[in-house]
Design an enzyme around this catalytic site. Structure first.
Site, PDB file in Angstrom:
ATOM      1  N   GLU A  10       0.530  -1.088  -0.041  1.00 12.05           N
ATOM      2  CA  GLU A  10      -0.124   0.307  -0.030  1.00 12.05           C
ATOM      3  C   GLU A  10       1.084   1.435   0.327  1.00 12.05           C
ATOM      4  OE1 GLU A  10      -3.265  -0.635   2.565  1.00 12.05           O
ATOM      5  OE2 GLU A  10      -4.224   1.382   2.589  1.00 12.05           O
ATOM      6  N   GLU A  55       1.918   1.703  -2.988  1.00 11.54           N
ATOM      7  CA  GLU A  55       0.921   2.317  -3.884  1.00 11.54           C
ATOM      8  C   GLU A  55       1.035   3.197  -3.733  1.00 11.54           C
ATOM      9  OE1 GLU A  55      -2.522   0.102  -3.252  1.00 11.54           O
ATOM     10  OE2 GLU A  55      -3.912   1.351  -4.933  1.00 11.54           O
ATOM     11  N   CYS A  91      -8.483  -2.524   3.616  1.00 12.87           N
ATOM     12  CA  CYS A  91      -8.774  -2.771   4.583  1.00 12.87           C
ATOM     13  C   CYS A  91      -9.899  -3.788   5.915  1.00 12.87           C
ATOM     14  CB  CYS A  91      -7.168  -2.933   5.837  1.00 12.87           C
ATOM     15  SG  CYS A  91      -6.068  -2.103   6.040  1.00 12.87           S
ATOM     16  N   SER A 123      -7.187   2.115  -2.535  1.00 11.45           N
ATOM     17  CA  SER A 123      -6.456   1.443  -2.398  1.00 11.45           C
ATOM     18  C   SER A 123      -6.474  -0.453  -3.204  1.00 11.45           C
ATOM     19  CB  SER A 123      -5.149   1.056  -1.206  1.00 11.45           C
ATOM     20  OG  SER A 123      -4.922  -0.240  -1.154  1.00 11.45           O
ATOM     21  N   LYS A 130     -15.936  -9.727   8.148  1.00 13.10           N
ATOM     22  CA  LYS A 130     -14.703 -10.506   7.341  1.00 13.10           C
ATOM     23  C   LYS A 130     -15.134 -11.727   6.453  1.00 13.10           C
ATOM     24  CE  LYS A 130     -10.848  -8.450   7.503  1.00 13.10           C
ATOM     25  NZ  LYS A 130      -9.997  -7.666   6.874  1.00 13.10           N
ATOM     26  N   GLU A 149     -16.787 -11.186   3.278  1.00 14.67           N
ATOM     27  CA  GLU A 149     -15.130 -10.231   2.849  1.00 14.67           C
ATOM     28  C   GLU A 149     -14.416 -11.842   2.030  1.00 14.67           C
ATOM     29  OE1 GLU A 149     -11.687  -9.320   4.344  1.00 14.67           O
ATOM     30  OE2 GLU A 149     -11.254  -7.399   2.613  1.00 14.67           O
ATOM     31  N   GLU A 152     -14.448 -12.828  -5.694  1.00 12.85           N
ATOM     32  CA  GLU A 152     -12.653 -12.006  -5.895  1.00 12.85           C
ATOM     33  C   GLU A 152     -11.668 -12.734  -5.233  1.00 12.85           C
ATOM     34  OE1 GLU A 152     -15.098 -10.215  -5.216  1.00 12.85           O
ATOM     35  OE2 GLU A 152     -14.311  -8.197  -5.153  1.00 12.85           O
ATOM     36  N   CYS A 161     -10.418  -1.602  14.505  1.00 14.52           N
ATOM     37  CA  CYS A 161     -10.766  -3.682  14.863  1.00 14.52           C
ATOM     38  C   CYS A 161     -11.188  -3.697  15.954  1.00 14.52           C
ATOM     39  CB  CYS A 161      -9.835  -4.139  14.347  1.00 14.52           C
ATOM     40  SG  CYS A 161      -9.574  -4.030  12.156  1.00 14.52           S
TER      41      CYS A 161
END
Ligand code: HC1
Ligand code: SF4
Length: 581
Positions: free
Chosen positions: A282, A285, A302, A322, A361, A364, A369, A510
C-alpha cells in the site's frame, strides 16, 4: 451544579446529569436494560424506574431514571416496595415474550437480561402469553437475527442508525407483533447492511449474533487429509482474554498462540505478518500515485465493512480505494502460493482459517473475487468470540497456558503490524515506512500521536521530500461509517484535500469490531473497550524489537524469494483486487 438526594445520600452533580448518572456518583446502582450510554437513552424497558419527590411534592407515576434530568432538591428512592414491584413486573413482561432457552443460548453467561433476572431475584413469570412467532434469518455470511430472542430494547436500532449512520434495523409491525428487523422483513443478506456487527455489540441478548463456522473448522482439523493453518488479526489478542476473565484490553498473544496449537491447527501464523506486507504494497501504491499523478486521495481498503459501505453509498470513490486486498485476504493468498510451494504442500489440501475481531470479514472471505487460481484465500473466518468458544469446548485452561510463539515463515511481525487494530494504526504504520523510504533514513521519531485516539475524524500532515521537493503530505483517519461519510462529503465538496485517508468501519477500529468479546452496557460505564484495547496494541508495539513493516525479516524474505518487489507482477496477481460499481 445541583444537589440531589438518592436513598438518603446527597450528591452535588452537573445539572445536565440524569438521575441514573447521579445515582452512580452516590454509589447506587440502578438496574438498566435498554440503556446504552450516549447511544440508546430512550426509557423503553422501564427497568430503571425510581420514586421521586421534588421539594416534598411527589412526581406522578414512576419516572425512568435514564432520561430524568436532575433538579435541585430532588429526592430519589430506588429501593422502595413500589419500585421493586414495578421493576419486577416490567422484567416479567419482557420475559413473557422472550425465548427463554437459556441453557442452549449462545449468550448463556454473557446475557444482560439473564444477569438482570439473577440480580432482581426473578423466580417466577406470572404472565404466560402467546409468544411472537420465531424467525431466524441466517442467510448472510455474517449476521444471524433471531426474533424470538429480541426484547425490543432498541440498542441495535440506535447504534446502526446514529453511530454508524446506516439505519438497517428498525421497529416494524405494531403492538404485540412489533419486531426489530430490516424494512419489509428483508433478510440481512438483501439489504445495504455492511455487516460491521456493531448491532451485535449493542445487543444485550442473543437476538443478533455472528454466523458461526466453528463446526466447519473442527471438521477440517479432524480431517487427516487437511493441512489447517490459522491467522489471528491484530485486534484479537487485545480482547480474547476477556472471554476468560482478564480485564478488558489485556494482551494475551502468547496464550492465544498456545491455545491455537493445542486446538490442533497445523500452523499458527499471524495476520500482523500480512499487515506488514500490506504496508509495503500500500505504501508503494501511495508513492506511485503521488509521483505519477494517480487517483488521490488514496483510501485504505482493509476494512470490509468500509469497502461495502463505499460500494453501496459512495461508488464515485471506488477508484480512490487502494487496490490492496486486506491483510486477511493477502495472508490467505500467500499461504496457498508461496507457503505451499516452499513447504511442498498441495494447496488444495490447505484449509485457511482466520480469527478476526470482525463479522464483516466472513462476508469478505466469501466474496467471489477473493481467490487465486481457484483456491479461496480464506476458507473460514471466525470471530474472537468463536475462538473463545472453541477453546472452552476443547476444555483448555486458558489462564494456565504458557506463552508460545507463532510459527515461521509467516509469523513474524513488527509493531507497525500490531497497531493496525486501532483506529489510525494503518495510517501510522504506513507513515513509518513511507517516511523512511522518502527520506532514505531510518527515522527514530515514529509515533504519530495525531492519528491516535478516538476522536471521530483525525487529521495530520507530514512534510516529506517527494521527487526532491519538500511536500506537505496530508492525511485523515475516520472510524465508524458515519465519520467516513463526513470525510468523503468534505472531500467531495472540495473543502478538504488529502493524499491518503484511512477508514475503518467500526468506531475505534478493529479493537471494537463486531466480533470482539461482549462488554456489557454497565461495564462500559467504567471502561472504554476502544481505548483499553488500543492501549494494549500500542504497548505491544513499544515492546517489539522491530516497529516498521519494512524491517520484518519474513516479509523481506517473501519479496526476495518470491514476490520480488512490491506492486510487481506476482503481487498484483495475489495481493491486489479491483472494486467495481
Ligand atoms: Fe482488522 Fe486488518 S486491522 S481490518 O481491523 O487491516 O478485522 O485487527 O485483521 O485484514 O491486519 C480486522 C484487526 C485485521 C485485516 C489487519
Ligand atoms: Fe447496521 Fe452494521 Fe448491524 Fe448491519 S451489521 S445492521 S450495518 S450495525
Amino acid at each position: 451544579k445541583v444537589n440531589v438526594t438518592i436513598n438518603g445520600i446527597t450528591v452535588n452533580v452537573p445539572k445536565d446529569y440524569t438521575v441514573l448518572m447521579a445515582a452512580r456518583e452516590a454509589g447506587i446502582d440502578i438496574p438498566t436494560l435498554c440503556f446504552l450510554k450516549d447511544i440508546n437513552e430512550i426509557a423503553a424497558c422501564r427497568v430503571c424506574v425510581v420514586e421521586v419527590d421534588i421539594k416534598g411534592v411527589p412526581m406522578r407515576n414512576l419516572p425512568a431514571s435514564c432520561v430524568l434530568q436532575v433538579q435541585d432538591g430532588m429526592n430519589v428512592r430506588t429501593n422502595t416496595p413500589k419500585v421493586r414491584n414495578a421493576v419486577k413486573m416490567n422484567v416479567e413482561l419482557i420475559l413473557a415474550n422472550h425465548n427463554r432457552e437459556c441453557l442452549t443460548c449462545l449468550r448463556n453467561g454473557t446475557c444482560e437480561l439473564q444477569k438482570l433476572c439473577d440480580e432482581l431475584g426473578i423466580d417466577d413469570i406470572e404472565f404466560q402469553g402467546a409468544k411472537r412467532e420465531a424467525k431466524i434469518d441466517n442467510l448472510s455470511y455474517s449476521i444471524v437475527r433471531d426474533s424470538s430472542k429480541c426484547i425490543l430494547c432498541g440498542r441495535c436500532v440506535s447504534t446502526c442508525r446514529d453511530v454508524q449512520g446506516i439505519g438497517i434495523l428498525d421497529f416494524t409491525k405494531r403492538g404485540f407483533k412489533t419486531e426489530v428487523a430490516p424494512a419489509f422483513d428483508y433478510s440481512m443478506k438483501d439489504v445495504p447492511c455492511v455487516y460491521c456487527g456493531q448491532c451485535i455489540q449493542a445487543c444485550p441478548v442473543a437476538a443478533l449474533r455472528e454466523r458461526s463456522y466453528i463446526d466447519d473448522v473442527w471438521d477440517a482439523i479432524d480431517d487427516p487429509e487437511k493441512f489447517v493453518v490459522v491467522q489471528t488479526a491484530p485486534a484479537v489478542r487485545a480482547s480474547l482474554g476477556e472471554e476468560f476473565g482478564y480485564p478488558v484490553g489485556t494482551d494475551v498473544t502468547g496464550k492465544m498462540v498456545s491455545a491455537l496449537k493445542r486446538l490442533g491447527f497445523d500452523k499458527v501464523f499471524d495476520t500482523n505478518f500480512s499487515a506488514d506486507l500490506t504496508i509495503l504494497e500500500e505504501g508503494t501504491e501511495l508513492l506511485s500515485r503521488v509521483t505519477n499523478g494517480g487517483k488521490l486521495p488514496m483510501i485504505t481498503s482493509c476494512s470490509p465493512g468500509w469497502i461495502r459501505y463505499c460500494e453501496l453509498n459512495y461508488p464515485e470513490f471506488l477508484d480512490n480505494l487502494s487496490t490492496c486486498k486486506s491483510p486477511q485476504q493477502m495472508f490467505g493468498a500467500i499461504v496457498k502460493s508461496y507457503y505451499a510451494e516452499k513447504e511442498g504442500i498441495d494447496p488444495s489440501k490447505i484449509v485457511s482459517v482466520s480469527v478476526m475481531p470482525c463479522t464483516s470479514k466472513k462476508t469478505e472471505a466469501n466474496r467471489p473475487e477473493m481467490e487465486v487460481d481457484g483456491y479461496r484465500d480464506v476458507d473460514y473466518s471466525l470471530t474472537t468470540r468463536e475462538l473463545g468458544d472453541m477453546i472452552k469446548r476443547a476444555r483448555i485452561s486458558f489462564t494456565k497456558l504458557p506463552d508460545e510463539h507463532t510459527d515461521s515463515i509467516l509469523g513474524d511481525y513488527t509493531g507497525a503490524g500490531a497497531i493496525f487494530g486501532a483506529t489510525g494504526g494503518v495510517m501510522e504504520a504506513a507513515l513509518r515506512t513511507v517516511a523512511d523510504i522518502l527520506t532514505g533514513k531510518d527515522l527514530e521519531s515514529i509515533e504519530y500521536q495525531a492519528v491516535r485516539g478516538i476522536e471521530g475524524v483525525k487529521e495530520a500532515s507530514v512534510v516529506l521530500p517527494i521527487g526532491g521537493v519538500d511536500t506537505e503530505v496530508k492525511v485523515a483517519v475516520a472510524h465508524g461509517t458515519a465519520n467516513a461519510a463526513k470525510v468523503l462529503e468534505s472531500v467531495k465538496a472540495g473543502e478538504k484535500e488529502y493524499h491518503f485517508i484511512e477508514v475503518m468501519a467500526c468506531p475505534g477500529g478493529c479493537v471494537h469490531g463486531g466480533g470482539q468479546s461482549h462488554v456489557s452496557a454497565k461495564a462500559r460505564l467504567d471502561v472504554n473497550p476502544k481505548v483499553s484495547r488500543a492501549n494494549a496494541l500500542y504497548e505491544l508495539d513499544r515492546s517489539l524489537p522491530m516497529r516498521k513493516s519494512h524491517k520484518n525479516p519474513e516479509v523481506m524474505k517473501l519479496y526476495e524469494d518470491y514476490l520480488k518487489e512490491p506492486n510487481g507482477h506476482l503481487s498484483h496477481k495475489l495481493l491486489h483486487t479491483h472494486y467495481t460499481k
